[in-house]
Design an enzyme around this catalytic site. Structure first.
Site, PDB file in Angstrom:
ATOM      1  CB  SER A  72      43.311  44.694  46.600  1.00 20.38           C
ATOM      2  OG  SER A  72      42.648  45.917  46.802  1.00 20.38           O
ATOM      3  CE  LYS A  96      39.218  47.464  46.448  1.00 25.14           C
ATOM      4  NZ  LYS A  96      40.637  47.143  46.697  1.00 25.14           N
TER       5      LYS A  96
END
Length: 621
Positions: A408, A204
């Protein structure tokens, strides 16, 4: 009142004020009379229908950024539709619809592609256009592309033609896909800004630029993996369309400097040798050749053509089936945030209202949610996902169709659907969560500004940007981030029928191409928006007896009036060139600065508070 004469200084400042005030009134009057002129011209407009003449060429010339839905206010949309030089957005579906209609229209004899004013278009959008143009070519009608100086995305569009005509002084630039970003760690350290980052998932990487000066090895590995998938798809498409061996094309691009030196720096000649172009001719010569092959324009040496926007307005609507059943397409494009937002952003409240309008329409039996978004706030994403579930509970089928990016928070939203479709070139996944809170106590202290006080509890008043982050708050935010990530994992596990361990293997913030996501069970199928619409109709049991409509954002009466009247009026007046060249901003080349400004806004803190986000900064520039 005193009759005493003013001083020279007083007369000077009074003169300046009168000049400023007079200028202000002049500008306001010009704006007022401009709007009045537009309204009167619209009211007096003869409204003559545009007629498509026989032997006409359909011109596909996207301008600005290719998008799923226009952004901004209705007046912005009207201005951009009416202007030429200032236009900054082109809707993908308008081009696709025009091409598909023209394939069966005897009045349209060829397709002309001019990608020279396209500033940005994603790979998934290019695949949508490729499918439509392939069907057009199957009808037996020729396709020609006009090229001058083309980037690699522009060239993909040109390569879909039967022939590419390149300007003798033009060039075709293909250098591969890359993902570069600005990194701020050293600069923030010099400013003594304290960056407090909370994330789960080693891949991430959306917030890495705020805590590093370079790309991490994890991010480098993961990014190169999905970029490589998209680049391979690009090479295969050009190879397929141009009839070039894949190995030869790849080697020619890798050895580009040597190849260019061998032809004395002549880019156009190199394009011919590489098989990227078929003929060299200037724009004027190309127009004359198209006139010779087809039909000259009335009263000139140009060829007879019609733009795709005008063609859509002029062409007759298809005969609707007798059934009242509809498949509604709802576009979700942009960052996902809370509240109400204009088109170009996915405001949770706005999107919920749009989905509820669809639910209230008894004719709608199936819904396709077309997503083009890098994600955003997790709370806002969950609001939209829950509304999709509520829509399914009304016996509506919901299918997600992913565009260029659906990662996401956008992937979070997709988990509410019955079925998920992605383009092979969609950028998706990025199942991860981060929280970000900058604090500025040290920069303020350097200016002599200090913060102190008391609170009734250990945490009271501690959530301030002018105080160092309290350790208890740090623990709270990290725990909340981990809990939200676990919620994301469980959500994907349930929706995709995968174990949490299997989801964890493909999660951790890692980004995938649509093809890679399909292989890992993150999406059901790969295909175009049309494929997703067919799937929604099939699941809903509609057969072939249905119609498709787009659910547009609700407009006020005034906004609808401006949209209906302004666009065609501007197009018929001399104000078009003025608005296009003088009043509208130059949007080309702004992507880097837009990205930098977004980063700076994030550093400054959103509303001075902490929020969790599932966001992927993973578009191809």
């Amino acid at each position: 009142m005193s009759d005493r004469p003013r001083s020279a200084l007083g007369r000077f400042f009074n003169g300046i004020w009168r000049f400023i005030d007079g200028t202000r009134k002049l500008v306001l009057n010009l704006v007022f009379f401009g709007i009045l002129f537009l309204v009167i011209a619209a009211l007096l407009d003869s409204g003559e229908a545009l007629v498509v003449q026989p032997r006409t060429a359909l011109l596909i010339d996207p301008q600005g950024f290719v998008v799923e839905e226009y952004s901004g206010s209705p007046l912005d949309q009207a201005l951009q539709q009416a202007t030429e030089d200032g236009r900054r957005e082109t809707r993908l579906r308008d081009m696709v619809d025009a091409i598909r209609r023209a394939a069966d229209d005897d009045r349209i004899e060829r397709l002309v592609i001019d990608p020279s004013r396209t500033w940005g278009i994603g790979m998934a959008s290019l695949l949508e256009l490729e499918a439509a143009i392939t069907d057009f070519r199957a009808s037996g009608k020729p396709v020609v592309a006009l090229a001058e100086n083309l980037s690699q995305q522009q060239y993909y569009l040109a390569a879909l033609a039967d022939e590419v005509w390149l300007h003798p002084d033009g060039m075709i630039w293909i250098d591969g896909f890359a993902a570069y970003r600005n990194f701020y760690r050293e600069g923030l350290d010099k400013l003594e800004v304290e960056v407090n980052l909370f994330r789960v998932g080693e891949y991430k990487s959306a917030m890495e630029p705020f805590i590093r000066n370079d790309m991490s090895e994890d991010d480098r590995e993961a990014t190169l993996f999905w970029l490589g998938s998209l680049w391979q798809q690009y090479l295969e498409a050009v190879s397929r369309q141009r009839g070039l061996p894949l190995v030869d094309l790849s080697n020619a691009i890798r050895n580009f400097p040597d190849r260019l030196e061998a032809v004395g720096g002549d880019f156009a000649e190199l394009a011919l040798q590489m098989g990227l172009a078929d003929r060299l001719m200037s724009r004027q010569e190309a127009h004359q050749e198209l006139a010779r092959l087809g039909q000259p324009a009335d009263g000139g040496t140009d060829y007879r053509k019609i733009g795709f926007d005008a063609y859509l307005k002029a062409s007759l609507l298809s005969v609707r089936p007798s059934s009242g059943s509809e498949v509604a397409v709802v576009v979700a494009e942009g960052d996902i945030v809370r509240g109400r937002q204009p088109p170009g952003m996915i405001g949770a409240e706005t999107m919920v209202e749009r989905l509820r309008r669809v639910a209230d329409d008894s004719d709608v039996r199936a819904v396709v949610l077309r997503i083009d978004s890098p994600g955003g706030e997790t709370f806002a994403s969950e609001m939209v996902r829950r509304e999709i579930q509520s829509l399914r509970e009304t016996n509506r089928t919901v299918v997600v169709s992913m565009g260029d990016v659906a990662a996401s928070g956008a992937y979070w939203i997709a988990m509410g659907a019955d079925e998920v479709w992605a383009s092979p070139a969609t950028i998706t996944g990025s199942i991860g969560v981060f929280g970000f809170l900058p604090t500025f106590s040290r920069p303020l202290a350097n200016l002599g500004i200090h913060t102190d006080g008391v609170g009734t509890t250990p945490l009271a008043g501690k959530l301030r940007l002018d105080l160092p982050l309290d350790e208890d708050l740090r623990r709270i935010f990290q725990t909340s981030t981990e809990q939200t990530y676990q919620q994301f994992i469980e959500l994907v596990s349930e929706a995709r029928g995968l174990s949490q361990e299997d989801v964890e293997e493909v999660a951790r913030g890692r980004v995938w191409s649509g093809l890679q996501a399909k292989e890992r069970g993150l999406v059901d199928q790969t295909g175009t928006l049309a494929d997703a619409i067919d799937a929604a109709a099939r699941i809903a049991g509609l057969g072939s007896d249905y119609r498709v409509r787009y659910e547009e954002p609700a407009l006020s009466s005034f906004e609808r009036f401006m949209l209906d009247m302004t666009g065609q009026t501007l197009a018929r007046t001399g104000l078009v060139s003025l608005l296009g060249r003088s009043l509208l901003p130059a949007w080309a080349g702004q992507a880097h600065w837009d990205s930098l400004l977004r980063d700076l806004r994030l550093i400054a803190g959103a509303d001075g508070g902490f929020s969790l986000a599932a966001h992927c900064l993973c578009r191809i520039p």
